[in-house]
Design a protein around this motif. Structure first.
Motif, PDB file in Angstrom:
ATOM      1  N   LEU A  32       3.541  64.447  38.058  1.00  9.96           N
ATOM      2  CA  LEU A  32       4.914  64.764  38.678  1.00  9.96           C
ATOM      3  C   LEU A  32       5.667  63.593  38.480  1.00  9.96           C
ATOM      4  O   LEU A  32       7.112  63.845  38.382  1.00  9.96           O
ATOM      5  CB  LEU A  32       4.466  64.918  40.106  1.00  9.96           C
ATOM      6  CG  LEU A  32       3.582  66.394  40.185  1.00  9.96           C
ATOM      7  CD1 LEU A  32       2.592  66.398  41.350  1.00  9.96           C
ATOM      8  CD2 LEU A  32       4.661  67.513  40.436  1.00  9.96           C
ATOM      9  N   ARG A  33       5.404  62.419  38.535  1.00 14.10           N
ATOM     10  CA  ARG A  33       6.330  61.374  38.200  1.00 14.10           C
ATOM     11  C   ARG A  33       6.761  61.408  36.938  1.00 14.10           C
ATOM     12  O   ARG A  33       7.914  61.012  36.728  1.00 14.10           O
ATOM     13  CB  ARG A  33       5.678  59.764  38.729  1.00 14.10           C
ATOM     14  CG  ARG A  33       5.712  59.622  40.077  1.00 14.10           C
ATOM     15  CD  ARG A  33       5.090  58.168  40.160  1.00 14.10           C
ATOM     16  NE  ARG A  33       3.901  58.093  39.701  1.00 14.10           N
ATOM     17  CZ  ARG A  33       3.162  57.098  39.381  1.00 14.10           C
ATOM     18  NH1 ARG A  33       3.592  55.627  39.704  1.00 14.10           N
ATOM     19  NH2 ARG A  33       1.918  56.796  38.689  1.00 14.10           N
ATOM     20  N   MET A  34       5.782  61.576  36.024  1.00 15.04           N
ATOM     21  CA  MET A  34       6.218  61.725  34.548  1.00 15.04           C
ATOM     22  C   MET A  34       7.205  62.653  34.247  1.00 15.04           C
ATOM     23  O   MET A  34       8.360  62.553  33.436  1.00 15.04           O
ATOM     24  CB  MET A  34       5.113  61.961  33.541  1.00 15.04           C
ATOM     25  CG  MET A  34       4.127  60.748  33.584  1.00 15.04           C
ATOM     26  SD  MET A  34       2.533  61.221  32.808  1.00 15.04           S
ATOM     27  CE  MET A  34       3.009  61.175  30.953  1.00 15.04           C
ATOM     28  N   ALA A  35       7.252  64.040  34.964  1.00 14.00           N
ATOM     29  CA  ALA A  35       8.068  64.849  34.672  1.00 14.00           C
ATOM     30  C   ALA A  35       9.411  64.723  35.361  1.00 14.00           C
ATOM     31  O   ALA A  35      10.351  64.935  34.753  1.00 14.00           O
ATOM     32  CB  ALA A  35       7.670  66.189  35.061  1.00 14.00           C
ATOM     33  N   ALA A  36       9.387  64.029  36.456  1.00 17.28           N
ATOM     34  CA  ALA A  36      10.580  63.770  37.415  1.00 17.28           C
ATOM     35  C   ALA A  36      11.435  62.386  36.576  1.00 17.28           C
ATOM     36  O   ALA A  36      12.665  62.506  36.878  1.00 17.28           O
ATOM     37  CB  ALA A  36      10.316  63.394  38.843  1.00 17.28           C
ATOM     38  N   GLY A  37      10.534  61.945  35.986  1.00 15.38           N
ATOM     39  CA  GLY A  37      11.182  60.595  35.339  1.00 15.38           C
ATOM     40  C   GLY A  37      12.262  60.736  34.304  1.00 15.38           C
ATOM     41  O   GLY A  37      12.798  60.079  33.573  1.00 15.38           O
ATOM     42  N   THR A  38      12.365  61.936  33.580  1.00 13.43           N
ATOM     43  CA  THR A  38      13.213  62.286  32.675  1.00 13.43           C
ATOM     44  C   THR A  38      13.612  63.594  32.689  1.00 13.43           C
ATOM     45  O   THR A  38      12.815  64.577  32.766  1.00 13.43           O
ATOM     46  CB  THR A  38      12.447  62.166  31.255  1.00 13.43           C
ATOM     47  OG1 THR A  38      13.140  62.826  30.289  1.00 13.43           O
ATOM     48  CG2 THR A  38      11.162  62.798  31.530  1.00 13.43           C
TER      49      THR A  38
END
Lengths: 227, 227
Positions: free
Chosen positions: A81-87
Motif C-alpha cells: 500500500l505504501r509502494m502504490a501510494a508512493g507514486t
C-alpha cells in the motif's frame, strides 16, 4: 490479440492478450465476464503479487469487486500500500483468486490433478484518494465475505479512514482457468486395481460462534443463517 | 538479522531477514519450523509468484514439502518451469500458502478481519535434474494431498517423467503469519446492537465420488476413509 483496456465495457468477455493466453491447457482458459465475476465473488482472500527490489512478493489479502474494479485494503503502513501510494504511476500487480473444488485421484500418478477455478488479474494498482470511492470500497470489502454486513456494523470514523489505505485495480487484462469433470486415465490403465475418483472439498462455513461479550439474546443475523 | 541460509538445520526456527520481518503486525509473525511445516503440510495449492518481463505473475499450483525443501511441478512447456529450467541461476520466486480459518465479524467495520495462517517462502527455484530426486518429488506431490496415495497408483513411466518438470525451493528465508482468537472491538463499541463473533470456515472433504469406470466392489482406500 488486443491490448488490455480494448474490451468495450459491454462486451461479454475480456479480450485475451499475449499475457493472458496460457502456453498450455488453453482449453481450460476462459475470458467470460460472468465466469470471472462468479469466481471472484466466491473467494475470501486473493493472493496479491508485486515486485520489490526486483524480487517477487506474494501476500494473501482481502479483496472486493465493484463492477469492473477490484479493491484491496490495508494499513497505510503496509508495504504494497505504501509502494502504490508512493507514486502516481501506481504499482504493477498480479491478483489471483483460486478455489480448489476437488482432488482428482487417477489410477496413474501422472494424471492426478485438481478441479479448480482461478482468476488471474494483471494490471496496475492505484491508491484510492477520493473519499466517496474509498468509503464505497470499504463497504464492499466488508460485504464481500458476508453480503449485507456493512449496513449492520459501525462505519469507519475519520481516524480509522485515515489509517486505512485502499488500492484499486481495474478488470481489464483478466483470465480464468478451470478444470472440471472426472478422472482422465489412459485407456490401458483403466483395469488397474487402484481406486479412482473425485474427492470434493467442503465449502461454506460452520455454525457462527458469538463473541463472549455479546448481549444475551442477540439474534444471529439473517445474512449469516444461510451457511 | 541474518541472511537466508544462516539457519543451522537443527535450529527450531528460521532466522528472520530484512525481507521476512513485516512492517506491521509483527506480533502475528512466526518463524518456528514446526508452525511453518504444519501450515505448509495442510495446504492443497500454493500461489507461486515470479517476475516476467518486469511484471509480477502469481499462479496457483500443487506443491509438496520434503524436509526443508518444497517442490512444485508442471508440464515442461509451462511458463515458470521453462523459465527456471532455462538458466542454472534458477528463478527467483515467492511461494505463499494461506489457510482462511474464520471470518471475524466485529461491531465496527474497521475491526472486521479473518483468522488465517499463511507461510511466505522467498528464494530461488531450481529445475530438478536428478532422476532419483525427481521421482521422490513426484511421489511427494501425490502424497501431499492424500498421504499414502503414491503407493496406490501407477508410477510415472519414462515418457510421463520426461513431460514433467519439477522445481525445488529450499526453506531458508521463510515466515509464517497468523491471526487467531476472537473479535477485537473498541471498548466504546461493545454495547452496539450489532452481532459480533467468528464464522469458522468448513474444512476437509465430502464423501469421495468413485470414477464411473471403476470396477464394481472396489473398496474406498483406508487413506480416504478419514475425511
Amino acid at each position: 490479440m488486443q491490448g488490455p483496456g480494448d474490451t468495450p465495457p459491454t462486451a461479454p468477455s475480456y479480450a485475451p492478450t499475449g499475457r493472458t493466453v496460457p502456453t498450455r491447457s488453453a482449453g481450460r482458459a476462459a475470458y467470460d465476464r460472468s465466469v470471472v465475476h462468479a469466481i471472484l465473488d466466491e473467494g475470501y482472500v486473493c493472493h496479491l503479487g508485486f515486485v520489490r527490489d526486483g524480487a517477487p512478493v506474494v501476500l494473501p489479502t482481502l479483496y472486493a469487486r465493484v463492477g469492473e474494479r477490484l479493491y484491496v485494503h490495508g494499513s497505510t503502513g503496509s508495504r504494497p500500500l505504501r509502494m502504490a501510494a508512493g507514486t502516481a504511476r501506481g504499482l504493477p500487480v498480479c491478483l489471483t483468486v483460486t478455489h480448489v473444488d476437488a482432488l482428482v485421484l487417477a489410477r496413474s500418478a501422472f494424471h492426478h490433478s485438481m478441479n479448480y477455478r482461478s482468476v488471474v488479474v494483471l494490471g496496475t494498482a492505484y491508491d484510492v484518494t477520493g473519499a466517496e470511492e474509498k468509503r464505497a470500497a470499504l463497504d464492499a470489502l466488508v460485504d464481500h465475505a458476508v453480503p449485507g454486513r456493512s449496513r449492520d456494523s459501525r462505519p469507519a470514523d475519520k481516524k480509522e479512514l485515515a489509517a486505512t489505505a485502499v488500492l484499486r485495480l481495474d478488470l481489464a487484462e483478466v483470465s480464468a482457468k478451470l478444470r472440471t469433470g472426472g478422472v482422465n486415465d489412459e485407456p490401458e490403465d483403466l483395469a488397474l486395481p487402484h481406486w479412482a475418483g473425485l474427492v470434493p472439498l467442503r465449502k461454506g462455513y460452520e455454525a457462527p460462534v458469538p463473541d463472549p461479550g455479546l448481549a444475551p439474546g442477540t439474534p444471529l443475523p439473517a445474512y449469516l443463517a444461510a451457511g
